[in-house]
Design a protein around this motif. Structure first.
Motif: not given
Length: 244
Positions: A128-138, A140-151, A172-176
């Motif tokens: 598979k192609i590995l894709k990095f997406v920049g969601f901060e460690c704070d 996590t709720k975005r993982l359930k949203r549509a944009d995460a699934k669409m990626h 890496w545990g990085y917040n904003l």
């Protein structure tokens, strides 16, 4: 010899995705591609940041940004703003029915992979192609949203098995605040939050920082959509008693 899994960074020219690139350099990691989906309606400061980050990418030996864009087959517009003006409407987020992310950002990046040779070679050998997406460690709720699934290609059979999506800032545990510090430590200016200049999810202070021209364009968009809205007035969802 084990073939390396190709790595692409979904770059939004914002603070999180810029921090991903900087920290990758610190960790000795190199992306094979960096894609930016130009929606044609980002803030002026975002477009001004692109040549800055491009100089840094060249300096550290990273690939240049690959700019992709959604282009409708028949409609005459080439930006989200153009879509709103032509159709007398407002962004979906105004009506709580989703966002512009998939159509204008994620879909063009996924489509780009149709002709990306390193990705096609990897897919042919079962990777598979590995894709990095920049969601901060704070975020996590975005993982359930549509944009995460669409990626990850959810909802699109063609891309559902093509990508392995990872969120390195979470790992890496990085917040904003840490993302901003990483960028500053690299000697780079901190980019503004990536968003369309008319995004209805902006805070008041973000709107106050817009140029007079951008605010005028927002007013024109709202005026154009006014005759067609029955329950919502303007980008910031002011209720209206619009009579039929």
């Amino acid at each position: 010899m084990i073939n390396k899994q190709p790595l692409v960074v979904a770059y939004g020219v914002g603070r999180d995705s810029t921090a991903v690139l900087v920290e990758m350099h610190h960790r000795g990691m190199r992306p094979d591609a960096i894609t930016f989906a130009n929606v044609g309606s980002e803030k002026a400061a975002t477009y001004a940041y692109i040549p800055i980050i491009r100089r840094w990418l060249k300096k550290v030996g990273f690939p240049d940004i690959t700019v992709v864009q959604y282009n409708p087959v028949r409609a005459p517009y080439h930006s989200i703003e153009g879509n709103m003006i032509l159709n007398g409407t407002l962004p979906g987020a105004v009506f709580q029915i989703g966002s512009c992310t998939h159509k204008a950002k994620i879909a063009p990046q996924n489509k780009w992979s149709d002709t990306w040779q390193p990705g096609l070679v990897a897919l042919a050998r079962g990777q598979k192609i590995l894709k990095f997406v920049g969601f901060e460690c704070d975020e996590t709720k975005r993982l359930k949203r549509a944009d995460a699934k669409m990626h990850a290609g959810k909802g699109d059979k063609k891309y559902a098995t093509r990508f392995e999506v990872q969120y390195p800032l979470m790992e890496w545990g990085y917040n904003l605040a840490q993302c901003i510090q990483i960028i500053v430590d690299a000697g780079l200016p901190v980019p503004v939050k990536s968003a369309c200049f008319f995004c209805p999810n902006q805070q008041d202070w973000e709107v106050a920082e817009l140029s007079d021209d951008d605010r005028a364009r927002i007013i024109l968009m709202e005026i154009g959509a006014e005759p067609y809205n029955r329950k919502i007035r303007g980008l910031w969802r002011k209720a209206t008693k619009h009579k039929p």
